[in-house]
Design a protein around this motif. Structure first.
Motif, mmCIF file in Angstrom:
data_model
loop_
_atom_site.group_PDB
_atom_site.id
_atom_site.type_symbol
_atom_site.label_atom_id
_atom_site.label_comp_id
_atom_site.label_asym_id
_atom_site.label_seq_id
_atom_site.Cartn_x
_atom_site.Cartn_y
_atom_site.Cartn_z
ATOM 1 N N PRO A 1 0.832 -1.214 0.000
ATOM 2 C CA PRO A 1 0.000 0.000 0.000
ATOM 3 C C PRO A 1 0.866 1.265 0.000
ATOM 4 N N LYS A 2 0.282 2.368 -0.467
ATOM 5 C CA LYS A 2 1.014 3.626 -0.520
ATOM 6 C C LYS A 2 1.171 4.204 0.886
ATOM 7 N N PRO A 3 2.353 4.744 1.206
ATOM 8 C CA PRO A 3 2.565 5.329 2.533
ATOM 9 C C PRO A 3 1.928 6.718 2.630
ATOM 10 N N ALA A 4 1.677 7.138 3.851
ATOM 11 C CA ALA A 4 1.115 8.476 4.053
ATOM 12 C C ALA A 4 2.136 9.555 3.708
ATOM 13 N N ALA A 5 3.416 9.303 4.002
ATOM 14 C CA ALA A 5 4.493 10.240 3.681
ATOM 15 C C ALA A 5 5.674 9.442 3.138
ATOM 16 N N ALA A 6 6.359 10.022 2.181
ATOM 17 C CA ALA A 6 7.463 9.299 1.550
ATOM 18 C C ALA A 6 8.506 10.296 1.038
#
Length: 279
Positions: free
Chosen positions: A197-202
């Protein structure tokens, strides 16, 4: 007229021209070789970037160096991030800004892992200050990215050194980094382009490589070197012709004019008899 070509000054010029011509031939051939090499590399990288993703294990594994032909091929791999052994890579500017790459092992199971370059973060207040790094997502993730071979001093142009702050490295060298880890690292790393899944911050994504003109400049330089051969030969011939013309002009100026024949007394008498004076 052409004996001047054997004078020391002209002999020196002949030698220079005869040395310059093969040198220009060599430089032109070298540039053409670089053109072919870079064009082939550009075509290979472009094809790998456009290729469909394949599982990481088909192209890389522990103790296996990533092949040159597999560079930048898109791969997929699943596992969980080991944030405790994360690192940042120094001296990695992006878009003219100083910063770090964020390097985190992705444990794939079976005692294996792969280093994932999760992206770029800006530098801290000082060179030794740790940058702010977004935490990797917890749990199982599926990473998609570009496969890269491990870095060396020769391939990166960076000189490795010891004494860096904890958690910082200069080279993405799986062989060296893996010595302090409880699992085996794949002989290369993945440059992240997406994950689920996509992270909240990257971190900021690392741009795709610029394949450039495929050695077009080398082709132009090769043509220029060979044009210089024509310039050298043409200039040589022009100097010889100019010298010949100057010598001919000098010889013509030195030839004296033919003297006029004075009239003799006999010829004057004949003229008087032929044309008697009027009474």
């Amino acid at each position: 007229m052409y004996r001047f070509l054997l004078t020391p000054r002209w002999v020196a010029l002949h030698i220079v021209v005869l040395l310059v011509i093969p040198a220009f031939v060599f430089l032109g051939r070298w540039q053409f070789g670089r053109f072919e090499e870079r064009s082939a590399n550009s075509d290979r990288v472009t094809a790998n970037l456009a290729a469909a993703p394949v599982p990481l294990g088909t192209l890389a594994g522990p103790g296996r160096q990533v092949k040159v032909d597999d560079r930048f091929h898109t791969v997929t791999v699943s596992g969980s991030y080991d944030a405790a052994h994360g690192l940042v890579v120094r001296r990695r500017p992006q878009e003219g800004r100083p910063g770090f790459y964020v390097l985190t092992p992705l444990v794939t199971g079976g005692g294996q892992a792969v280093l994932v370059n999760r992206g770029w973060v800006k530098a801290g207040a000082s060179a030794d200050a740790p940058p702010e790094v977004p935490a990797p997502p917890a749990g199982q993730v599926t990473v998609t990215g570009r496969l890269r071979p491990g870095e060396t001093e020769e391939s990166s142009g960076l000189k490795d050194r010891s004494g860096l702050p904890p958690g910082q490295v200069l080279l993405i060298d799986p062989g060296k980094i893996g010595k302090g880890l409880p699992y085996q690292l794949v002989g290369g790393y993945v440059e992240l382009t997406g994950q689920q899944p996509k992270p909240a911050a990257a971190p900021e994504p690392v741009p795709a490589p610029d394949v450039g003109s495929g050695g077009g400049l080398n082709l132009a330089y090769g043509v220029q070197w060979w044009l210089f051969i024509g310039v050298a030969i043409g200039g040589w011939i022009l100097l010889i012709r100019r010298e010949v013309a100057d010598r001919k002009a000098a010889e013509s100026a030195e030839v004296p004019e033919s003297p006029k024949v004075p009239e003799t007394a006999e010829s004057s008498t004949e003229q008087q008899e032929t044309h008697p004076a009027p009474n």
